[in-house]
Design a protein around this motif. Structure first.
Motif, PDB file in Angstrom:
ATOM      1  N   GLY A   1       0.820  -1.205   0.000  1.00  0.00           N
ATOM      2  CA  GLY A   1       0.000   0.000   0.000  1.00  0.00           C
ATOM      3  C   GLY A   1       0.854   1.255   0.000  1.00  0.00           C
ATOM      4  O   GLY A   1       0.530   2.240  -0.690  1.00  0.00           O
ATOM      5  N   THR A   2       1.933   1.253   0.752  1.00  0.00           N
ATOM      6  CA  THR A   2       2.851   2.389   0.789  1.00  0.00           C
ATOM      7  C   THR A   2       3.528   2.565  -0.561  1.00  0.00           C
ATOM      8  O   THR A   2       3.694   3.693  -1.046  1.00  0.00           O
ATOM      9  N   ILE A   3       3.937   1.461  -1.190  1.00  0.00           N
ATOM     10  CA  ILE A   3       4.582   1.516  -2.509  1.00  0.00           C
ATOM     11  C   ILE A   3       3.621   2.114  -3.538  1.00  0.00           C
ATOM     12  O   ILE A   3       4.001   2.970  -4.350  1.00  0.00           O
ATOM     13  N   ILE A   4       2.359   1.673  -3.518  1.00  0.00           N
ATOM     14  CA  ILE A   4       1.351   2.184  -4.453  1.00  0.00           C
ATOM     15  C   ILE A   4       1.178   3.690  -4.296  1.00  0.00           C
ATOM     16  O   ILE A   4       1.143   4.436  -5.288  1.00  0.00           O
TER      17      ILE A   4
ATOM     18  N   PRO B   1      -2.580  -1.138  -8.728  1.00  0.00           N
ATOM     19  CA  PRO B   1      -2.487  -2.411  -8.004  1.00  0.00           C
ATOM     20  C   PRO B   1      -1.933  -3.558  -8.844  1.00  0.00           C
ATOM     21  O   PRO B   1      -1.185  -4.405  -8.346  1.00  0.00           O
ATOM     22  N   GLY B   2      -2.304  -3.597 -10.141  1.00  0.00           N
ATOM     23  CA  GLY B   2      -1.799  -4.670 -10.981  1.00  0.00           C
ATOM     24  C   GLY B   2      -0.291  -4.610 -11.138  1.00  0.00           C
ATOM     25  O   GLY B   2       0.401  -5.627 -11.065  1.00  0.00           O
ATOM     26  N   THR B   3       0.241  -3.408 -11.342  1.00  0.00           N
ATOM     27  CA  THR B   3       1.692  -3.231 -11.468  1.00  0.00           C
ATOM     28  C   THR B   3       2.384  -3.545 -10.151  1.00  0.00           C
ATOM     29  O   THR B   3       3.449  -4.173 -10.125  1.00  0.00           O
ATOM     30  N   ALA B   4       1.783  -3.111  -9.049  1.00  0.00           N
ATOM     31  CA  ALA B   4       2.367  -3.404  -7.736  1.00  0.00           C
ATOM     32  C   ALA B   4       2.392  -4.908  -7.485  1.00  0.00           C
ATOM     33  O   ALA B   4       3.365  -5.450  -6.951  1.00  0.00           O
ATOM     34  N   GLY B   5       1.328  -5.599  -7.876  1.00  0.00           N
ATOM     35  CA  GLY B   5       1.286  -7.045  -7.725  1.00  0.00           C
ATOM     36  C   GLY B   5       2.319  -7.743  -8.583  1.00  0.00           C
ATOM     37  O   GLY B   5       2.770  -8.851  -8.266  1.00  0.00           O
TER      38      GLY B   5
ATOM     39  N   PHE C   1      -0.796 -15.299  -9.762  1.00  0.00           N
ATOM     40  CA  PHE C   1      -2.031 -14.973  -9.061  1.00  0.00           C
ATOM     41  C   PHE C   1      -2.019 -13.596  -8.395  1.00  0.00           C
ATOM     42  O   PHE C   1      -3.028 -12.880  -8.468  1.00  0.00           O
ATOM     43  N   PRO C   2      -0.936 -13.176  -7.698  1.00  0.00           N
ATOM     44  CA  PRO C   2      -0.946 -11.808  -7.173  1.00  0.00           C
ATOM     45  C   PRO C   2      -1.166 -10.765  -8.264  1.00  0.00           C
ATOM     46  O   PRO C   2      -1.930  -9.804  -8.084  1.00  0.00           O
ATOM     47  N   PHE C   3      -0.498 -10.948  -9.417  1.00  0.00           N
ATOM     48  CA  PHE C   3      -0.675 -10.016 -10.525  1.00  0.00           C
ATOM     49  C   PHE C   3      -2.097 -10.073 -11.078  1.00  0.00           C
ATOM     50  O   PHE C   3      -2.744  -9.040 -11.298  1.00  0.00           O
TER      51      PHE C   3
ATOM     52  N   LEU D   1      -7.466  -7.966 -12.012  1.00  0.00           N
ATOM     53  CA  LEU D   1      -8.914  -8.153 -12.027  1.00  0.00           C
ATOM     54  C   LEU D   1      -9.618  -7.192 -11.076  1.00  0.00           C
ATOM     55  O   LEU D   1     -10.756  -6.783 -11.319  1.00  0.00           O
ATOM     56  N   SER D   2      -8.921  -6.802 -10.010  1.00  0.00           N
ATOM     57  CA  SER D   2      -9.536  -5.885  -9.038  1.00  0.00           C
ATOM     58  C   SER D   2      -9.779  -4.505  -9.625  1.00  0.00           C
ATOM     59  O   SER D   2     -10.479  -3.682  -9.013  1.00  0.00           O
TER      60      SER D   2
END
Length: 433
Positions: free
Chosen positions: A58-61, A68-72, A386-388, A393-394
């Motif tokens: 969350g801090t990185i985002i 979120p997709g890139t962070a994942g 899956f994290p990505f 998808l979110s």
């Protein structure tokens, strides 16, 4: 009494007479106990290193303005790299030894955790996490084989499973570090100190070098290979009758890890966004999840020897599907969600206690590191998507729905692959070429 190996190729197994959880530890000699604690510490620090990133995502985002997709993607890259590292680490363990490989891989991922603490942008973090993943995967492969060979067959499930519970301890250490550092430091500094704490596993190498011995069965097999000149090939696990085992075990590992990562990587973010909890207040919810995970590992370790590896996998995959749907799809109060954290952690983690012993027992000694390292880390690599995918998808549905879709699909694959594989409980391992 153990059965004998018949000329027809029947598998030798040992009876499981004392099924209490701690029976294996009471009967251990000093070298076995040192190996047990070294591997348990390795798993704990391994878990701490991996779980740091989901806790600071969350801090990185917010800090670097990534979606979120890139962070994942950074989590996915870590796991993809660990798939390669696990295969190569397992192969290295077959060639130079389990203990030496374990030492090298721990130093590797500790160093790159420290590098993560000083990166200046997201691209640099992505590269550092990928390099960390190589050592992260290799450490699991070497440590799992080391434990599987050091413990007698009648206790293997409980011993390896109890070591696996160290992951929950490491997860707890990561959450504790988050609670302390984010309470006393600004978020833009605290996340860097989180990664710096992740370099602590390097200290374990001093213990490994001094006290942990190479399993006799592995040493004997390498001596035979050196005398005959018949060294195992990197691709040997894809030939002959071993190929079917490799395919099914890889699918099983994909399902069990894909479900786990879909849940654990994004639950911290789910709590702070869709449930509107602060980073610090979400700690209690994660504590329930971690406690359930820790108890799940111990119960899973006991059940692996009590009811067998396959029955453990089948039971826990069904339980995980049920609890994930309850946790993400029902309009629950935060109090009920907190209570559900325990069974979620229990079923989403406990089956891992049987995985290490199961993969150890599926392969002959000459290929054990390569086979176990490849299958587990192939699953980790595909599960890494899956994290990505959940993050991507979110962007078009709720994070809760995204978690549920991928977790349920993964646990379904886990169930089917485990059903197709043989039971290996109590299998006796032999030195071979």
């Amino acid at each position: 009494m153990s059965s004998t190996v018949e000329p027809s190729g029947a598998i030798e197994t040992a009876p499981i007479e004392d099924t209490s959880l701690l029976a294996f530890y009471r009967d251990m000699n000093l070298p076995e106990r040192r190996t047990f604690w070294a591997c348990a510490a390795g798993w704990a620090l391994d878990g701490m290193d991996f779980m740091i990133y989901p806790l600071v995502i969350g801090t990185i985002i917010a800090m670097w303005k990534v979606d979120p997709g890139t962070a994942g993607l950074a989590g996915t890259v870590t796991l993809l790299a660990s798939a390669v590292g696990g295969w190569l680490g397992g192969y290295l363990a077959d060639r130079i030894g389990r203990v030496k490989t374990l030492q090298f891989t721990i130093l590797w991922f500790s160093f790159f955790s420290l590098v993560c603490a000083v990166v200046q942008n997201f691209d640099q973090l992505l590269i550092a996490r990928a390099l960390l993943g190589l050592g992260f995967g290799g450490e699991w492969a070497a440590g799992a084989v080391l434990m599987g060979e050091a413990i007698r067959p009648e206790f293997r499930g409980r011993a390896v499973g109890s070591v696996q519970s160290g992951w929950a301890v490491g997860w707890g250490l990561a959450v504790l570090s988050q609670a302390i550092l984010f309470s006393y430091l600004p978020a833009e500094i605290a996340w860097r100190w989180m990664f710096a704490v992740g370099a602590l596993p390097a200290l374990l190498v001093f213990f490994l070098r001094r006290y942990v011995e190479e399993p006799a069965i592995a040493a004997a097999t390498r001596e035979k290979q050196a005398a005959s000149g018949d060294q195992p090939a990197l691709w040997e696990i894809f030939h002959g009758p071993i190929l079917k085992t490799t395919i099914l075990a890889s699918l099983m590992a994909t399902g069990c890890q894909g479900g786990y990562y879909a849940i654990t990587f994004w639950v911290p973010r789910f709590l702070t966004t869709e449930r509107k909890l602060s980073v610090v207040s979400s700690t209690g919810y994660l504590a329930a999840l971690i406690l359930g995970s820790f108890i799940g590992y111990l119960v899973g370790a006991w059940l692996a020897d009590r009811i067998g590896r396959r029955n453990l996998f089948l039971t826990f995959s069904i339980g995980a599907i049920a609890v994930v749907l309850l946790y993400t799809q029902l309009p629950l109060t935060n109090e009920v969600l907190w209570l559900l954290g325990f069974p979620l952690g229990f079923f989403a983690s406990g089956y891992f206690s049987g995985v290490g012993a199961f993969l150890t027992e599926l392969y002959p000694t000459r290929l054990r590191g390569s086979g176990q390292g490849f299958c587990y880390n192939f699953g980790r690599g595909i599960g890494a998507l899956f994290p990505f995918l959940v993050g991507a998808l979110s962007n078009s549905t709720s994070l809760a729905n995204a978690i549920a879709i991928f977790a349920v699909a993964a646990y379904g694959v886990f169930f089917l692959a485990a059903f197709a594989l043989p039971e290996t409980r109590g299998r006796v391992l032999h030195a071979d070429t």
